[in-house]
Enzyme design. Structure first.
Site, PDB file in Angstrom:
ATOM      1  N   ASN A   1     -22.721   8.849 -21.258  1.00  0.00           N
ATOM      2  CA  ASN A   1     -22.701   9.037 -19.803  1.00  0.00           C
ATOM      3  C   ASN A   1     -21.568   8.170 -19.246  1.00  0.00           C
ATOM      4  O   ASN A   1     -21.702   6.955 -19.164  1.00  0.00           O
ATOM      5  CB  ASN A   1     -24.056   8.604 -19.218  1.00  0.00           C
TER       6      ASN A   1
ATOM      7  N   LYS B   1     -20.462   8.048 -16.317  1.00  0.00           N
ATOM      8  CA  LYS B   1     -20.661   7.670 -14.898  1.00  0.00           C
ATOM      9  C   LYS B   1     -19.373   7.950 -14.117  1.00  0.00           C
ATOM     10  O   LYS B   1     -18.717   8.945 -14.372  1.00  0.00           O
ATOM     11  CB  LYS B   1     -21.091   6.208 -14.787  1.00  0.00           C
TER      12      LYS B   1
ATOM     13  N   HIS C   1     -30.942  10.663 -13.340  1.00  0.00           N
ATOM     14  CA  HIS C   1     -30.529   9.335 -13.793  1.00  0.00           C
ATOM     15  C   HIS C   1     -30.968   8.315 -12.750  1.00  0.00           C
ATOM     16  O   HIS C   1     -30.977   8.602 -11.554  1.00  0.00           O
ATOM     17  CB  HIS C   1     -29.005   9.304 -13.974  1.00  0.00           C
TER      18      HIS C   1
ATOM     19  N   GLU D   1     -29.511   5.936 -11.438  1.00  0.00           N
ATOM     20  CA  GLU D   1     -28.514   5.696 -10.377  1.00  0.00           C
ATOM     21  C   GLU D   1     -28.577   6.813  -9.328  1.00  0.00           C
ATOM     22  O   GLU D   1     -28.372   6.571  -8.141  1.00  0.00           O
ATOM     23  CB  GLU D   1     -27.110   5.565 -10.992  1.00  0.00           C
TER      24      GLU D   1
ATOM     25  N   GLU E   1     -35.260   5.506 -19.963  1.00  0.00           N
ATOM     26  CA  GLU E   1     -34.282   4.480 -19.614  1.00  0.00           C
ATOM     27  C   GLU E   1     -34.930   3.435 -18.716  1.00  0.00           C
ATOM     28  O   GLU E   1     -35.023   3.631 -17.496  1.00  0.00           O
ATOM     29  CB  GLU E   1     -33.096   5.112 -18.868  1.00  0.00           C
TER      30      GLU E   1
ATOM     31  N   GLY F   1     -27.016  -1.062 -17.927  1.00  0.00           N
ATOM     32  CA  GLY F   1     -25.815  -1.764 -17.472  1.00  0.00           C
ATOM     33  C   GLY F   1     -26.013  -3.268 -17.311  1.00  0.00           C
ATOM     34  O   GLY F   1     -25.168  -3.952 -16.746  1.00  0.00           O
TER      35      GLY F   1
ATOM     36  N   SER G   1     -28.270  -0.303 -22.252  1.00  0.00           N
ATOM     37  CA  SER G   1     -27.478  -1.325 -22.957  1.00  0.00           C
ATOM     38  C   SER G   1     -27.476  -1.162 -24.482  1.00  0.00           C
ATOM     39  O   SER G   1     -27.567  -2.152 -25.211  1.00  0.00           O
ATOM     40  CB  SER G   1     -27.933  -2.729 -22.565  1.00  0.00           C
TER      41      SER G   1
HETATM   42  C1  PEP Z   1     -26.902   4.970 -18.725  1.00  0.00           C
HETATM   43  O1  PEP Z   1     -26.050   5.040 -17.866  1.00  0.00           O
HETATM   44  O2  PEP Z   1     -27.672   5.928 -18.890  1.00  0.00           O
HETATM   45  C2  PEP Z   1     -26.986   3.751 -19.543  1.00  0.00           C
HETATM   46  C3  PEP Z   1     -27.955   3.657 -20.411  1.00  0.00           C
HETATM   47  O3  PEP Z   1     -26.024   2.787 -19.321  1.00  0.00           O
HETATM   48  P1  PEP Z   1     -25.739   1.497 -20.246  1.00  0.00           P
HETATM   49  O4  PEP Z   1     -25.674   1.956 -21.665  1.00  0.00           O
HETATM   50  O5  PEP Z   1     -24.433   0.960 -19.751  1.00  0.00           O
HETATM   51  O6  PEP Z   1     -26.871   0.544 -20.025  1.00  0.00           O
END
Ligand code: PEP
Length: 257
Positions: free
Chosen positions: A9, A11, A96, A98, A168, A174, A214
């Protein structure tokens, strides 16, 4: 056997077509021999065409990061499933955290998008997960169950089987704080039980549930070794070919063992 799926992803990064293509030109030769892992890149809308051209005839597939449930009309700034299909997208990320937290998307809206994606032959990757205070107050399973019931409301068994669920935990996205493999596996088992109670064991065994939050080269393998974790949705570490490749290899090795 559920083969793993690793999604990148991006973003709001690498939206400039040449920048997106540059990263993929490095990734393509690295992943050429990957046999079991489904690899998906979700770039910003502006780079989708370039990414689709760049990955043509490779084992990398393309997804979008969002879509709207209507087909066309007065919905300024939105993009429909038909448009994404016409470009050549196979996947779409929906719900997601976000999108939920910054753009106020709720489970009902995500449910409408999910049904539209499925009707349009896009494979949805649907994200669910709890906030830090919800985890700290022991509400994780309650939150996941509510999100599950509302987001997947009225889905047929055939439809949920096609859907990819991304667990998630929002506190891990992040932030550099990864859920331990045990914490992640506990919730993946719980999600599978929720699927089983609505759709039965055979369907529950089919649905792929990714972990996201992460994931890095140095923690990926121990996460993917868990029985109910079918790959990952990767943000930060999907932006560089080397780190993304190392995560893909970790999923491939975990599956082969
Ligand atoms: C994501 O954006 O779905 C995500 C898991 O980001 P990150 O790996 O940076 O934590």
């Amino acid at each position: 056997m559920r083969n793993p799926i690793i999604g990148g992803n991006w973003k709001m990064n690498k939206g400039i077509p040449s920048e997106a293509a540059e990263m993929l030109k490095e990734l393509i030769p690295l992943v050429k021999k990957i046999r079991y892992v489904d690899i998906v890149i979700a770039p910003p809308f502006t780079a989708i065409s370039s990414v689709i051209q760049t990955v043509e005839k490779t084992n990398i597939m393309v997804g979008a990061q969002n879509m709207y449930y209507e087909e066309k009309g007065a919905f300024t700034g939105e993009v429909s499933a038909i448009f994404l299909k016409a470009l050549g997208c196979k996947y779409v990320i929906l719900g997601h955290s976000e999108r939920r937290d910054i753009f106020n998307e709720n489970d009902d809206l995500i449910n409408k998008k999910l049904k539209k994606a499925l009707n349009s032959d896009l494979i949805p990757i649907v994200c669910i997960g709890e906030h830090l205070e919800e985890r700290e107050t022991g509400k994780t399973k309650e939150i996941i169950e509510n999100q599950f019931n509302r987001t997947f409301k009225d889905l047929k068994s055939k439809e949920i089987s096609k859907t990819i669920i991304a667990y998630e935990p929002i506190w891990a996205i992040g932030t550099g704080k990864t859920a331990t493999p045990e914490q992640a596996e506990e919730i993946h088992i719980f999600i599978r039980e929720l699927i089983e109670s609505s759709y039965g064991k055979i369907t529950a065994e089919k649905v792929r549930i990714q972990y996201g939050g992460s994931i890095k080269s140095n923690n990926a393998k121990e996460i993917f070794e868990k029985e109910n974790i079918d790959g990952g949705l990767v943000g930060g570490s999907s932006l560089q070919s080397k780190s993304f490749y190392e995560i893909i290899i970790a999923a491939e090795e975990a599956f082969e063992e």
